[in-house]
Design a protein around this motif. Sequence first.
Motif, PDB file in Angstrom:
ATOM      1  N   LYS A   1      -0.835   7.665   2.352  1.00  0.00           N
ATOM      2  CA  LYS A   1      -0.503   9.006   2.432  1.00  0.00           C
ATOM      3  C   LYS A   1      -1.659  10.003   3.979  1.00  0.00           C
ATOM      4  CE  LYS A   1       0.326   9.202  -2.245  1.00  0.00           C
ATOM      5  NZ  LYS A   1       1.339  10.100  -2.832  1.00  0.00           N
TER       6      LYS A   1
ATOM      7  N   SER B   1      -4.883   4.536   1.148  1.00  0.00           N
ATOM      8  CA  SER B   1      -4.433   4.218   0.486  1.00  0.00           C
ATOM      9  C   SER B   1      -4.735   4.709  -0.798  1.00  0.00           C
ATOM     10  CB  SER B   1      -4.296   2.791   0.637  1.00  0.00           C
ATOM     11  OG  SER B   1      -5.597   2.232  -0.089  1.00  0.00           O
TER      12      SER B   1
ATOM     13  N   CYS C   1       0.742  -1.382  -0.131  1.00  0.00           N
ATOM     14  CA  CYS C   1      -0.035  -0.283  -0.063  1.00  0.00           C
ATOM     15  C   CYS C   1       0.688   1.630  -0.146  1.00  0.00           C
ATOM     16  CB  CYS C   1      -1.119   0.150   1.399  1.00  0.00           C
ATOM     17  SG  CYS C   1      -2.416  -0.994   1.319  1.00  0.00           S
ATOM     18  N   ASN C   2       0.399   2.568  -0.426  1.00  0.00           N
ATOM     19  CA  ASN C   2       1.063   3.251  -0.421  1.00  0.00           C
ATOM     20  C   ASN C   2       0.340   4.628   0.045  1.00  0.00           C
ATOM     21  OD1 ASN C   2       1.999   5.777  -1.348  1.00  0.00           O
ATOM     22  ND2 ASN C   2       1.512   5.878  -3.699  1.00  0.00           N
TER      23      ASN C   2
ATOM     24  N   ASN D   1      -3.922   3.135  -4.045  1.00  0.00           N
ATOM     25  CA  ASN D   1      -2.961   2.130  -5.543  1.00  0.00           C
ATOM     26  C   ASN D   1      -4.002   2.486  -6.345  1.00  0.00           C
ATOM     27  OD1 ASN D   1      -1.852   1.089  -2.959  1.00  0.00           O
ATOM     28  ND2 ASN D   1      -3.838   0.074  -1.962  1.00  0.00           N
TER      29      ASN D   1
END
Length: 195
Positions: free
Chosen positions: A67, A76, A64-65, A78
């Motif tokens: 922020k 996330s 997961c990206n 994504n």
Amino acid sequence: MDYLIASEFDYAWGSFDKFIGLEGEVKHTRALFYIRGGFWVVVDKIATGRPRKIEILWHWHPDCNVKIENKRNTYSENEKGNLKIIPVGGHKWEVSLVKGQEKPYIQGWYSKEYNMYEPNTATIYSTKIKSNSTFAWVLFPSEKAAPNIQAEILSHDSNGVEVQVINPGKGGWVMFIPFSNSAIAELKFVSNSNN
């Protein structure tokens, strides 16, 4: 009963008071309310007779990206399959992201199986409380970016918390989330005309 499975929602609760190394008594009660096919609302009740700094941690999958939005929400970002965590209520949270930390303590690690691990993101929400406190969180999954969910605590008492969640264009829900009595868990849908 510790849980309730109904046609439109699931509810469960649990508590813990065996914190090692803390001065004074502390009891953490967590209640979970899942709207089928929709989202979760999590309610945390901290019972303590003294001021404390508390941390609420949310752990993400390593892929997961993650922020932070408006110094408050975390989400996330994504390609597909996302989650947004929205704190509800007036508490002032400090929000940080930790990944692969070893000192001063281990945090931000994922283990799929024993002895196999890799860094992952942990969101840490921290705040100071003077005594007993209650917090609520909306966990909203979405395929792409999450809509602009609005949520508020309408009321709370010794039995539980009444929370309203609105998804613009789709309507809203008002739910009573008890701290321990599944028989009084309740859900009402609010149509778009009331938004």
